[in-house]
Design an enzyme around this catalytic site. Sequence first.
Site, PDB file in Angstrom:
ATOM      1  N   PRO A   3       0.894  -1.200   0.089  1.00  0.00           N
ATOM      2  CG  PRO A   3      -0.200  -1.050   2.149  1.00  0.00           C
ATOM      3  CD  PRO A   3       0.467  -2.181   1.174  1.00  0.00           C
ATOM      4  CG  ASN A   4       0.000   4.353   1.348  1.00  0.00           C
ATOM      5  OD1 ASN A   4      -1.193   4.845   0.797  1.00  0.00           O
ATOM      6  ND2 ASN A   4      -0.363   3.797   2.563  1.00  0.00           N
ATOM      7  NE  ARG A  25       3.963   6.797   1.411  1.00  0.00           N
ATOM      8  CZ  ARG A  25       4.226   5.530   1.917  1.00  0.00           C
ATOM      9  NH1 ARG A  25       4.730   4.720   1.265  1.00  0.00           N
ATOM     10  NH2 ARG A  25       4.078   5.271   3.257  1.00  0.00           N
ATOM     11  CE1 TYR A  48       8.888   4.976   2.969  1.00  0.00           C
ATOM     12  CE2 TYR A  48       7.398   6.791   3.044  1.00  0.00           C
ATOM     13  CZ  TYR A  48       7.953   5.793   3.270  1.00  0.00           C
ATOM     14  OH  TYR A  48       7.339   5.184   4.333  1.00  0.00           O
ATOM     15  CG  ASN A  78       8.422  -2.079   0.322  1.00  0.00           C
ATOM     16  OD1 ASN A  78       7.909  -2.008   1.218  1.00  0.00           O
ATOM     17  ND2 ASN A  78       8.998  -1.025  -0.276  1.00  0.00           N
ATOM     18  CB  ALA A  93       1.636   0.002   6.168  1.00  0.00           C
ATOM     19  CG  HIS A 151       5.552  -2.490   9.909  1.00  0.00           C
ATOM     20  ND1 HIS A 151       6.899  -2.778   9.989  1.00  0.00           N
ATOM     21  CD2 HIS A 151       5.470  -1.333   8.973  1.00  0.00           C
ATOM     22  CE1 HIS A 151       7.611  -1.683   9.121  1.00  0.00           C
ATOM     23  NE2 HIS A 151       6.662  -1.002   8.654  1.00  0.00           N
ATOM     24  CG  ASP A 186       0.143 -17.377   7.670  1.00  0.00           C
ATOM     25  OD1 ASP A 186       1.234 -17.662   8.340  1.00  0.00           O
ATOM     26  OD2 ASP A 186      -1.001 -17.363   8.511  1.00  0.00           O
ATOM     27  CD  GLU A 213      11.043  -7.551   5.542  1.00  0.00           C
ATOM     28  OE1 GLU A 213      11.671  -8.665   5.893  1.00  0.00           O
ATOM     29  OE2 GLU A 213      10.566  -6.691   5.973  1.00  0.00           O
ATOM     30  CG  HIS A 252      11.238  -2.169   4.142  1.00  0.00           C
ATOM     31  ND1 HIS A 252       9.918  -2.336   4.220  1.00  0.00           N
ATOM     32  CD2 HIS A 252      11.479  -3.299   4.904  1.00  0.00           C
ATOM     33  CE1 HIS A 252       9.536  -3.460   4.659  1.00  0.00           C
ATOM     34  NE2 HIS A 252      10.302  -4.151   4.999  1.00  0.00           N
ATOM     35  CG  LEU A 253      11.509   2.414  -1.334  1.00  0.00           C
ATOM     36  CD1 LEU A 253      10.134   2.914  -1.321  1.00  0.00           C
ATOM     37  CD2 LEU A 253      12.390   3.009  -2.549  1.00  0.00           C
ATOM     38  CB  SER A 254      12.634   4.361   4.737  1.00  0.00           C
ATOM     39  OG  SER A 254      11.559   3.637   5.384  1.00  0.00           O
ATOM     40  NE  ARG A 287      10.133   5.887   8.349  1.00  0.00           N
ATOM     41  CZ  ARG A 287       9.131   5.720   7.631  1.00  0.00           C
ATOM     42  NH1 ARG A 287       9.201   4.821   6.551  1.00  0.00           N
ATOM     43  NH2 ARG A 287       8.180   6.528   7.633  1.00  0.00           N
ATOM     44  NE  ARG A 301       7.009   4.161  10.023  1.00  0.00           N
ATOM     45  CZ  ARG A 301       6.018   4.451   9.174  1.00  0.00           C
ATOM     46  NH1 ARG A 301       5.690   3.294   8.301  1.00  0.00           N
ATOM     47  NH2 ARG A 301       5.018   5.187   9.174  1.00  0.00           N
TER      48      ARG A 301
END
Length: 149
Positions: A13-14, A21, A26, A77, A80, A83, A90, A101, A103-105, A110, A114
């Site tokens: 999402p997002n 954003r 990001y 990725n 949200a 977390h 599953d 996995e 993540h950009l950040s 943070r 997170r």
Amino acid sequence: MSNGKKILVLNGPNLNMLGFREQTIYGSTTLDEIEKKLLVKANETQSQVIFMQSNHEGELVDIIQQHRQDVDGIIINAAAYTHTSIAIRDALIAVKKPVIEVHLSNIYQRETFRHHSMIAEIALGQICGLGWIGYILAFEAMICYLSAE
Ligand code: DQA
């Protein structure tokens, strides 16, 4: 390198809002631009990339299940949902594919909510904090891992 591997790159999402954003966190690269960079990398390595994004948890689960037969590895990725989502974790376990996995950040710099990932424990590894470069590194790592299998 010729390997013919097919890799699903799944975004949560997002992430469709990348480039607009929270650019200080990001970066300014859009999701379309990340896809283009990965397509170049896939071409270079004679592999294939299926690049997808959804804002919906169940849809992310559906995509993972739908690709259980036709991909060799999954880069995710989950944004949200990283977390919170036992369902995505599953699904990843169920399809028995190697998972990396991304993540950009740097999620560890943070908010504390997170710092925990539902996916990290079941992934080969995690790349975070390097912006879009993390996707390229994850792709290269996956190709390398699959070729060494
Ligand atoms: C993110 C980090 C998550 O905590 C956040 O919810 C995102 C993006 C990242 O790529 O840095 O949406 O996965």
